[in-house]
Design an enzyme around this catalytic site. Structure first.
Site, PDB file in Angstrom:
ATOM      1  N   LYS A  35     140.369  68.091   0.709  1.00 55.08           N
ATOM      2  CA  LYS A  35     141.058  68.942   1.681  1.00 55.08           C
ATOM      3  C   LYS A  35     141.836  68.092   2.684  1.00 55.08           C
ATOM      4  CE  LYS A  35     136.855  69.168   4.494  1.00 55.08           C
ATOM      5  NZ  LYS A  35     135.870  70.031   5.174  1.00 55.08           N
ATOM      6  N   TYR A 244     152.223  53.328  30.755  1.00 52.58           N
ATOM      7  CA  TYR A 244     152.177  54.476  31.657  1.00 52.58           C
ATOM      8  C   TYR A 244     150.956  54.421  32.572  1.00 52.58           C
ATOM      9  CZ  TYR A 244     155.833  57.002  29.091  1.00 52.58           C
ATOM     10  OH  TYR A 244     157.018  57.397  28.517  1.00 52.58           O
TER      11      TYR A 244
END
Length: 348
Positions: A35, A244
Site C-alpha cells: 500500500k 529560518y
C-alpha cells in the site's frame, strides 16, 4: 542533478521478503503489503520485485491503488483491499478483480448484494478498535459469511512491535476464540506478528514495513539510500545564524553546506537540528531548520566537499532518521517526495 537520488536496492527488498517467508514457515502463505505506493518506493517496481521473489498475494489500502498493481503483474496476482467494499468501489473491485476484506455488516450486505459471486475476505476486530467486525457482529454474521467461503478471515495486531506487550496475547486469544474451528484460512500477523512466533502465523502472514528495511525487523537488509546534492557552501562566522528563525547559531567559524531537499520532499521539519547527514560514512550534523526545499549541514570537518551527502544510508536507517524527527520509519518512507530521482539497483 538538482534533486536528490533515492537509491532502491531491489535485491534487498526481495531478500527481506524471502527471510520473512522463511520465518513464517513452510505451511504458511506469505503475502506482501504494498500500500501507499509500495511504502513510497513505487508500487510497480516493488510489486514486480516481490512477485519474482515468490509473493502471489498483495495487500493495498484502498481499491484505487489496485489499478497500478494489476497493470504491473497481470491477471494472476491476488490483490486484497484492506478498506473492504466501500460505496464507490464496486466497479473497481469487479473490473480489476480485487478482493475486499469486508469490515462491517454494511460492507457484507453491500458486497453480497452487488457482487454475490465475487471473492472476498473478512476482517475481525480483536481489540484494536479500528476496522473489522466486532465479536457480537461476527456472532450474528458468521454462519452467513462462512457459507460463502471467504478466501481469508483476518485481524490486525495493535502492539506487535512491542513483543512483551500483553495486548498481543489478548488479541491472539480473542482471534482464536472468534475463529477456531472454521475452514477458512486465517491471518493475524504482519511483520511484527511474524517475529512474535509460530502461534501468530496461522495460514498466511502479510509483512509490510519489514520488507522495506524497517523495524521491528532488526535483521532486515536496508533497501533505500537517499543522497542529497550540495548546492553551495559558505563560511559562517561565530555568532551568525543559519536558516529560518535563527534556531541555530555558530559558536565558531563554520563551513555550512546547503543541500537540495526539504520538507516538500518528505524530510519533515520536526527533525530540526537533531538529524545527521553522512559523507562517505562521516557524520555531518544538520544545522538550522528544515526549509521547504533546502537543508543545511555542518561540513567544517571534511577535507573536501563531496557532490552530495546521504541522509538515509548504512549509517542511518529510516528508523534512526525517524527518531531524530520524533516519528516512525513508516512516516519517513511513505513521505519520500516525488522530486527525487529513483534509481533501482538492479533495474526491474
Amino acid at each position: 542533478m538538482g534533486t536528490g537520488t533515492l537509491h532502491i536496492d531491489l535485491n534487498a527488498l526481495a531478500a527481506n521478503w524471502r527471510a520473512l517467508d522463511a520465518m513464517s514457515g513452510s505451511d504458511c502463505l506469505t503475502a506482501a503489503t504494498v500500500k501507499a505506493d509500495g511504502y513510497g518506493l513505487g508500487v510497480e517496481r516493488v510489486a514486480k520485485t516481490l512477485w519474482h521473489a515468490g509473493a502471489r498475494r498483495f495487500f493495498i489500502a484502498v481499491a484505487e491503488e489496485g489499478a497500478a498493481i494489476r497493470a504491473a503483474l497481470g491477471p494472476d496476482a491476488e490483490i486484497c483491499v484492506f478498506s473492504g467494499h466501500m460505496e464507490t468501489d464496486t466497479a473497481a473491485l469487479r473490473d480489476l478483480h480485487l478482493i475486499p476484506m469486508l469490515n462491517s455488516i454494511e460492507q457484507l450486505t453491500r458486497h453480497f448484494e452487488r457482487l454475490p459471486d465475487h471473492p472476498f475476505g473478512v476482517q475481525l476486530d480483536t481489540g484494536m478498535n479500528r476496522m473489522g467486525l466486532e465479536p457480537v457482529e461476527w456472532d450474528a454474521a458468521r454462519a452467513i459469511v462462512l457459507e460463502r467461503a471467504p478466501i481469508l478471515v483476518m485481524s490486525h495486531l495493535a502492539c506487535a512491535d512491542a513483543p512483551d506487550d500483553p495486548m498481543n496475547a489478548r488479541q491472539l486469544g480473542q482471534f482464536r476464540k472468534m475463529t477456531d474451528g472454521i475452514a477458512a484460512p486465517r491471518s493475524l500477523a504482519a511483520t511484527g506478528g511474524i517475529l512474535l512466533g509460530e502461534d501468530y502465523h496461522f495460514d498466511m502472514t502479510r509483512p509490510g514495513i519489514g520488507l522495506y528495511g524497517g523495524q521491528p525487523f532488526a535483521d532486515a537488509t536496508p533497501v533505500v539510500r537517499l543522497s542529497l546534492p550540495i548546492i553551495q557552501t559558505r563560511e559562517v562566522a561565530g555568532g551568525e545564524i543559519v536558516g529560518y528563525g535563527g534556531s541555530w547559531m555558530a559558536d565558531e567559524p563554520t563551513r555550512v553546506a546547503t543541500l537540495s531537499a526539504g520538507y516538500a520532499d518528505g524530510l519533515i521539519r520536526a527533525m530540526g537540528n537533531e538529524a545527521v547527514l553522512f559523507a562517505n560514512g562521516t557524520p555531518c550534523p544538520l544545522v538550522g531548520r528544515v526549509s521547504m526545499d533546502l537543508l543545511t549541514a555542518d561540513v567544517s570537518h571534511l577535507d573536501s566537499i563531496p557532490e552530495s551527502l546521504d541522509i538515509l544510508c548504512a549509517e542511518q536507517s529510516v528508523d534512526d532518521l525517524a527518531e531524530a524527527a520524533g516519528t516512525i520509519g513508516y512516516e519517513i518512507l511513505t513521505s519520500l517526495g516525488v522530486r527525487y530521482h529513483r534509481q533501482d539497483s538492479p533495474a526491474v
